[in-house]
Design a protein around this motif. Structure first.
Motif, short mmCIF file in Angstrom:
data_model
loop_
_atom_site.label_atom_id
_atom_site.label_comp_id
_atom_site.label_asym_id
_atom_site.label_seq_id
_atom_site.Cartn_x
_atom_site.Cartn_y
_atom_site.Cartn_z
N VAL B 166 -8.60 0.84 3.95
CA VAL B 166 -9.22 1.71 3.02
C VAL B 166 -9.89 0.98 1.70
N ILE B 167 -11.22 1.38 1.37
CA ILE B 167 -11.80 0.78 0.07
C ILE B 167 -12.27 1.91 -0.54
N LEU B 168 -11.93 1.61 -1.79
CA LEU B 168 -11.84 2.76 -3.04
C LEU B 168 -12.67 1.98 -4.19
N ASP B 169 -13.91 2.63 -4.55
CA ASP B 169 -14.82 2.00 -5.49
C ASP B 169 -14.33 2.69 -6.80
N GLU B 170 -13.72 2.31 -7.76
CA GLU B 170 -13.22 2.98 -8.93
C GLU B 170 -12.41 4.15 -8.40
N PRO B 171 -11.61 4.43 -7.92
CA PRO B 171 -10.97 5.72 -7.65
C PRO B 171 -10.35 6.61 -8.78
N THR B 172 -10.16 5.95 -9.73
CA THR B 172 -9.42 6.85 -10.78
C THR B 172 -10.66 6.90 -12.30
N GLU B 185 0.26 6.37 -6.75
CA GLU B 185 1.29 6.50 -5.64
C GLU B 185 0.66 6.87 -4.35
N ALA B 186 -0.48 7.18 -4.19
CA ALA B 186 -1.23 7.34 -2.89
C ALA B 186 -1.25 6.06 -2.28
N MET B 187 -1.69 5.13 -3.17
CA MET B 187 -2.03 3.89 -2.74
C MET B 187 -0.49 3.27 -2.23
N GLN B 188 0.40 3.53 -2.73
CA GLN B 188 1.84 2.96 -2.43
C GLN B 188 1.95 3.41 -0.88
N THR B 189 1.82 4.83 -0.89
CA THR B 189 2.17 5.37 0.53
C THR B 189 1.22 4.76 1.69
N LEU B 190 0.05 4.41 1.36
CA LEU B 190 -0.74 3.82 2.50
C LEU B 190 -0.04 2.37 2.57
N ARG B 191 0.39 1.72 1.56
CA ARG B 191 0.77 0.45 1.70
C ARG B 191 2.23 0.45 2.60
N ASN B 192 2.87 1.46 2.01
CA ASN B 192 4.22 1.57 3.12
C ASN B 192 3.91 1.98 4.50
N ARG B 193 2.61 2.38 4.71
CA ARG B 193 2.40 2.82 6.08
C ARG B 193 1.68 1.55 6.95
N GLY B 194 1.68 0.45 6.29
CA GLY B 194 1.18 -0.74 6.88
C GLY B 194 -0.56 -0.88 6.76
N LYS B 195 -0.95 0.09 5.84
CA LYS B 195 -2.52 -0.06 5.85
C LYS B 195 -2.74 -1.00 4.46
N VAL B 197 -5.46 -1.70 1.51
CA VAL B 197 -6.14 -0.93 0.33
C VAL B 197 -6.85 -2.04 -0.20
N ILE B 198 -8.01 -1.68 -0.47
CA ILE B 198 -8.99 -2.59 -1.35
C ILE B 198 -9.62 -1.82 -2.30
N ALA B 199 -9.51 -1.99 -3.57
CA ALA B 199 -9.83 -0.71 -4.75
C ALA B 199 -10.45 -1.79 -5.80
N ALA B 200 -11.85 -1.33 -6.18
CA ALA B 200 -12.28 -1.87 -7.57
C ALA B 200 -11.69 -1.27 -8.67
N LEU B 201 -11.08 -1.64 -9.62
CA LEU B 201 -10.58 -1.15 -10.76
C LEU B 201 -10.95 -1.94 -12.18
N HIS B 202 -11.26 -1.06 -12.98
CA HIS B 202 -11.57 -1.51 -14.51
C HIS B 202 -10.12 -1.59 -15.53
N ASP B 203 -9.36 -0.82 -15.06
CA ASP B 203 -8.11 -0.97 -16.12
C ASP B 203 -7.38 -1.91 -15.53
N LEU B 204 -7.03 -3.19 -16.30
CA LEU B 204 -6.40 -4.24 -15.58
C LEU B 204 -4.83 -3.94 -15.38
N ASN B 205 -4.61 -3.10 -16.48
CA ASN B 205 -2.94 -2.66 -16.60
C ASN B 205 -2.54 -1.87 -15.24
N TYR B 206 -3.69 -1.10 -15.02
CA TYR B 206 -3.43 -0.27 -13.95
C TYR B 206 -3.44 -1.06 -12.55
#
Lengths: 334, 260
Positions: B166-172, B185-195, B197-206
């Motif tokens: 799953v590729i997310l370009d600045e999802p938030t 939390e959705a990304m965590q769920t995907l992770r737990n399902r063994g998927k 996720v690659i996400a471009a993010l600006h917020d370094l804390n996030y």
């Protein structure tokens, strides 16, 4: 749309089309009652020869041409608006209508006037096909073109075609030829015969049926190229195929009817406002809506104005523009 | 840097990059990148504006950006996959969130389910909307939504596609604090399902809190990959952004980054 409601909509649409045919057959210089019309339709051999000719040789082919052209233009308009992601896209946006117009005007200037059956439509279709072919070459060699650029390519084709048309008209041998050309350019269905039906039916039925199979691709393309590319669509190839089919269907329609631009622009919007933008629903309903709209517009053109000549394309815009404006403003306020 | 070299336990579900880089106007945007992502990875792609995060993601998804090198899902090369097949492997949330205004939300989300040829697109769409907590938008028209709602609906479309990558370009980018948390939390769920996720993010804390790995793209083509705290170090961030930062750790063991 569930299978059941799809069937219901299909049957309802079919009945509506049949009712429109019967209604439209009754209207014209020779006024018929609905009973007389049905009598001639279902008991052709015992009908009075003049009435039989009016219904079977003059009105019926004209109505069928109107429906085929309307369905074709509305379907293609929907497709163009989806793949170019532009609400102003209409069937002629790639320049095919203008190409068809060059062919038709050239044929008229060379003397294929009036009721010439095959000359004008064939020349018009050749013009549309030439523009489609040029477009295909450009899209194949420059696969990176964005939708805005494709629209501008169409604008330049149309400008070029417009210049050629003006040149042809300015150099007309007789004034009557100019009148014929202008008449064709406004879009009219006067004197359309079974020959025109034959010319239209193949490209329109095949093309529109093909477009009906591409609903997922159209949905995905309307979300943009990136999303389409990851939604199972080979964007470059799909766009080329869709633009080519759409252009050829437009070419066939415009070749027979002249330029009736309003249907392809507005019917898809009106249907979208009512039923939403999912193509599984939008595409078939646009086709039916386009067929109904143009057949009714043509009925008005034939019957309602007495001695004033009003062309089909003119009525389409005269009646359609206010309806569309109403729908548009009603939606904005809600 | 800890670049994973161990063999992939479930080979078919790993994503392997081999000398991969996106190309714009005939030049590569980053130095060629080789790495292996395991199932259950959330990779945050960070870096300054214009460094090529979106191009990297689009090239990876084959969404209109050219690339060099090879990316494989298991042993299948993305480049030679048919578009239909790729849609069952990778889904993309691009920054272009636009859709026809008259499209109903449930219809839009079903496009994702159809892309992956899921058996019941309507149910898949409804489930994805429920997962994102926006089931009540189901019958709304897309044009009537707020910017944040549009992003949540487009995210639901991506999740309805149910792909291993799953590729997310600045999802938030358009989301309030609450919905940022929903996406994490959705990304965590995907992770737990063994998927993956690659996400471009600006917020370094996030990124620090929601990712298992970070890829930091630097403007000179260099890139750093590793665990969040390894990569989001003050010196690397300063080299990339020209901003001084400090990492703080709370008594509960949570880390956060502050700028000065």
């Amino acid at each position: 749309m569930s299978r059941k409601s799809a069937w219901a909509a299909g049957i309802f649409g079919g009945l509506l089309l049949l009712a429109t045919i019967v209604l439209s057959l009754a209207v014209g210089v020779v006024d018929l009652t609905l009973g007389e019309t049905l009598e001639v339709l279902f008991n052709r051999s015992s009908a009075e020869p003049t009435v039989e000719a009016v219904v079977w040789s003059i009105r019926l082919p004209r109505i069928i041409v109107a429906m085929l052209v309307g369905a074709a233009l509305a379907t293609v308009g929907t497709v163009m608006q989806a793949i170019l992601r532009n609400p102003l896209a209409e069937p002629g946006i790639t320049g095919v209508s203008a190409g068809a117009a060059v062919g038709a005007v050239a044929a008229i200037m060379l003397g294929a006037t009036g009721s010439a059956r095959w000359g004008i439509p064939l020349a018009a279709f050749a013009g549309a096909a030439a523009v489609s072919f040029l477009l295909l070459i450009i899209l194949q060699t420059r696969r990176d073109l964005g939708t805005a650029t494709i629209i501008l390519v169409g604008v330049s084709f149309s400008a070029l075609a417009g210049a050629i048309i003006n040149m042809l008209i300015a150099n007309a041998r007789e004034d009557s030829l100019v009148r014929s050309a202008l008449f064709w350019l406004a879009g009219d269905l006067e004197l359309r015969t079974w020959d025109h039906v034959l010319l239209l039916i193949g490209p329109v039925v095949l093309g529109v049926t093909f477009l009906f199979t591409r609903t997922h691709a159209l949905d995905a393309l309307s979300l943009g190229e990136s999303t389409a590319a990851t939604s199972g669509i080979n964007v470059t190839r799909e766009r080329i195929v869709l633009l080519l089919v759409a252009s050829l269907v437009t070419g066939a329609a415009v070749a027979v009817s002249g330029v009736i631009s309003f249907v392809g622009l507005v019917v898809p919007h009106a249907i979208r406002i009512v039923v939403g933008a999912s193509h599984a629903r939008l595409l078939p309903l646009s086709a039916v809506g386009g067929a109904l709209f143009l057949a009714l517009a043509d009925t008005v053109a034939r019957g309602a104005f007495g001695s004033v000549i009003v062309q089909t394309g003119v009525v389409a815009a005269l009646v359609g523009a206010p309806i569309f404006l109403f729908l548009l403003l009603k939606r904005q306020s809600s | 840097m800890t670049v994973e070299t161990r063999p992939c336990p479930t080979l078919a579900r790993c994503i392997n990059f081999d000398s991969f880089a996106a190309i714009r106007s005939g030049r590569t945007l980053t130095n060629p990148l080789s790495l292996r992502l395991f199932p259950g990875t959330v990779l945050g792609v960070v870096g300054p504006n214009g460094v090529g995060k979106s191009s990297f993601l689009s090239a990876l998804a084959h969404a209109g950006v050219e690339s060099i090198g090879v990316v494989r899902a298991g042993d299948r090369n993305f480049r030679s996959m048919r578009a239909q097949h790729r849609a069952s492997t990778v889904a993309l949330l691009s920054q272009d969130l636009a859709a026809p205004g008259e499209l109903r939300v449930k219809e839009l989300v079903a496009i994702g389910a159809r892309a992956a040829r899921r058996r019941n697109p309507h149910r898949a769409a409804q489930e994805a909307l429920e997962d994102m907590g926006v089931a009540e938008l189901s019958n709304r028209r897309f044009g009537s939504l707020s910017g944040g709602q549009k992003q949540l609906v487009q995210l639901s479309r991506v999740f309805a596609q149910d792909t291993p990558l799953v590729i997310l370009d600045e999802p938030t980018s358009a989301l309030d604090l609450y919905h940022q948390k929903v996406v994490a939390e959705a990304m965590q769920t995907l992770r737990n399902r063994g998927k993956i996720v690659i996400a471009a993010l600006h917020d370094l804390n996030y990124a620090l809190q929601s990712c298992t790995q970070i890829l930091l793209l630097d403007s000179d083509g260099k890139s750093h990959i590793g665990a969040p705290l390894e990569v989001l170090q003050p010196d690397l961030i300063h080299a990339a952004y020209g901003v001084q930062t400090t990492i703080h750790t709370t008594e509960h063991g949570h880390s956060f980054i502050s700028t000065h």
